[in-house]
Design an enzyme around this catalytic site. Structure first.
Site, PDB file in Angstrom:
ATOM      1  N   HIS A 101      -7.659  -4.585  -0.962  1.00 18.04           N
ATOM      2  CA  HIS A 101      -7.012  -5.845  -1.341  1.00 18.04           C
ATOM      3  C   HIS A 101      -7.842  -6.562  -2.390  1.00 18.04           C
ATOM      4  O   HIS A 101      -7.731  -7.772  -2.555  1.00 18.04           O
ATOM      5  CB  HIS A 101      -6.837  -6.742  -0.112  1.00 18.04           C
ATOM      6  CG  HIS A 101      -6.296  -6.008   1.066  1.00 18.04           C
ATOM      7  ND1 HIS A 101      -7.118  -5.440   2.012  1.00 18.04           N
ATOM      8  CD2 HIS A 101      -5.032  -5.705   1.419  1.00 18.04           C
ATOM      9  CE1 HIS A 101      -6.358  -4.830   2.916  1.00 18.04           C
ATOM     10  NE2 HIS A 101      -5.095  -4.972   2.576  1.00 18.04           N
ATOM     11  N   HIS A 113       0.822  -1.205   0.000  1.00 18.03           N
ATOM     12  CA  HIS A 113       0.000   0.000   0.000  1.00 18.03           C
ATOM     13  C   HIS A 113       0.863   1.265   0.000  1.00 18.03           C
ATOM     14  O   HIS A 113       0.369   2.344   0.304  1.00 18.03           O
ATOM     15  CB  HIS A 113      -0.905   0.023   1.229  1.00 18.03           C
ATOM     16  CG  HIS A 113      -1.796  -1.163   1.345  1.00 18.03           C
ATOM     17  ND1 HIS A 113      -2.764  -1.434   0.415  1.00 18.03           N
ATOM     18  CD2 HIS A 113      -1.859  -2.163   2.273  1.00 18.03           C
ATOM     19  CE1 HIS A 113      -3.405  -2.547   0.770  1.00 18.03           C
ATOM     20  NE2 HIS A 113      -2.868  -3.017   1.884  1.00 18.03           N
TER      21      HIS A 113
END
Lengths: 333, 333
Positions: free
Chosen positions: B220, B58
């Site tokens: 995700h 991320h």
């Protein structure tokens, strides 16, 4: 194309409008020219004005470097195309605080022509215009033809050093010399792993076969120096470092600033993987990394790839690099 | 896969190592745990420590928000996986300046479990640990089950507000309350246009058909609320704004901070195209945008997509948002 698009013809106007709307605390649109973005406090009376400009699609470049301590006014072109001479001229006028204007831009045919025309127009207005042309991309011409090389991410260092020098109150010639010194101290190389698509075209404007990579590629997909099998991150990082430092030939002990920029679609974590190897290779050559920047600083739409820029430092450049800046793409140092 | 990779098993270690190497002026590795990054000046004696943590992939989250005025120590997990309880515990120890530690993290099963275990370990050491769990993603559960919602980019505002409150010298309960208030004032939504690939897997871990988009997608690739024909940028921006503000239900006249983050492979210019429409829609609902952030703040490898986060402001949050910060991913305000 899986992209965020309205009419492809509107993308530049919408990008600029959104940019100015988002960062209205730091920038504004130029009166009468929606393709020029001006720092909120520009022109600053008695300060040398800093102007840049270039094609769109490289966000946050060029527009994101507009702001206090860096660029006073930025001319904006269509995707991958030079701004017009009129836009460069309007940017010069918007940046002019009565102490002259220095235009810091990249070595592309359209930009060269339009900056030259804009400078002539400005001279008629009585504005002194000096220019520095960035040519940090080592893969775009051999060392003996350095004046033919393209400008790439080294331009960010040129803007930072020139902008900080102007903010210190230096005169136009001194600002020009500082910016020229900065870009002369820069070498860059790019690598491409996957191409990008101009929305109005709808398919990639060049190709990179899966399993291969193109070393030395330009910011618009200009051909690189070699197409080879896709290497590991370490192999790519080492090769990029070798290309830059073989060309740079810096004395051992030189302090450097390093900038690794993604080209648009490269995961940020992978830029750090590259940097991890590059930094060790740079230090193995006897150089000392004073400051590093890793992120999407100068992109090419959604190209997969990265650039490496190394700038040699001296005491003045270290001071100017650390000077405070307030533009959307480059925070306080 | 056209990616910068060595052994996929090494990507997290290499990313963290490159990150710490690049930003050694602001962060360091935790002694004895290479999966914890610590702010250079942490622990600050007498200051409440701020800890976060989460899966890798991320970037610049979570690690990029480590630094003065924001997060003191960050625990790092494998790609898209929670850090271990030990790493959270080591982060708590590294952040502890004797005034307690507040862990600000996202609502995922692994993180919940490991933060709880780490807090128990820390309690045995005599460290007071308070926690705030981010749940700003409106698409992940209905309003009446807000405690089930995932944490997404609103976490950045939670870290900024909590970190600034701690830097002001507030006690642990007041820091916790400020961070809790910040995340309660946040609503976010994500949209996906193309999936991402975990390097060790080698193919996308979910699919988004060309010509479609997935609204409400998680960081995700968690399933969204609808898969529809790919809209125009304006349509997508308006729908994202509608989803966030219908859930948020803020009184007219409320000042807000807005964050638009790319998910990794979205051209930066297109984020401004989205913002241009979102900002007008937000203002059309009677809200006032106090500050906007547009860029790659919280990504998902090379997913194509974006998130919108809106945080309602009051005078305290405005002050804390403007407080100086020095971390690699969030410059001075």
């Amino acid at each position: 194309m899986q992209r965020f698009l309205n009419d492809p013809d509107d993308i530049v106007d919408e990008t600029v409008r959104g940019f100015v709307r988002a960062h209205a605390d730091r920038v504004r649109l130029c009166d009468g020219n929606a393709r020029v973005v001006v720092a909120r406090d520009a022109p600053v009376s008695g300060k040398v004005g800093i102007v840049t400009g270039g094609g769109s699609g490289h966000e946050p470049a060029f527009v994101g470097y507009t702001g206090a301590g860096m660029v006073d006014a930025t001319a904006i072109g269509e995707l991958f195309s030079s701004p017009t001479a009129k836009s460069f001229h309007d940017a010069i006028k918007a940046a002019d605080g009565g102490a002259g204007v220095v235009v810091l831009y990249g070595n592309y045919a359209g930009d060269n022509m339009n900056v030259k025309m804009a400078s002539r127009m400005a001279a008629k207005d009585g504005v002194e215009v000096l220019t520095v042309v960035a040519n940090d991309d080592v893969s775009s011409a051999p060392p003996e033809e350095r004046e033919k090389r393209r400008g790439v991410a080294g331009e960010i260092f040129m803007w930072k050093i020139g902008g900080a020098k102007a903010a210190e109150g230096a005169d136009a010639a001194a600002v020009r010399d500082a910016a020229q010194g900065a870009i002369d101290a820069c070498r860059s190389v790019g690598v491409g792993l996957a191409p990008c698509t101009l929305p109005a075209v709808g398919h990639p404007n060049f190709s990179i076969e899966a399993g291969t990579m193109e070393m030395g590629i330009g910011h618009h997909g200009e051909p690189g120096t070699s197409v080879t099998k896709l290497g590991t991150a370490d192999e790519i990082a080492s090769e990029m470092t070798r290309i830059v430092l073989d060309d740079h030939d810096l004395p051992s002990g030189t302090e450097v600033a390093v900038l690794v920029s993604g080209l648009g679609a490269t995961p940020r974590g992978e830029l750090y993987v590259l940097y991890d190897r590059m930094a060790r290779d740079i230090e193995d050559r006897g150089l000392k990394i004073h400051k590093a920047y890793v992120g999407d600083y100068f992109t090419s739409l959604e190209m997969v790839g990265a650039t490496l820029t190394v700038m040699a430092l001296d005491d003045e450049r270290k001071r100017l690099l650390a000077a405070s800046t307030d533009c959307p793409a480059f925070g306080a140092a």
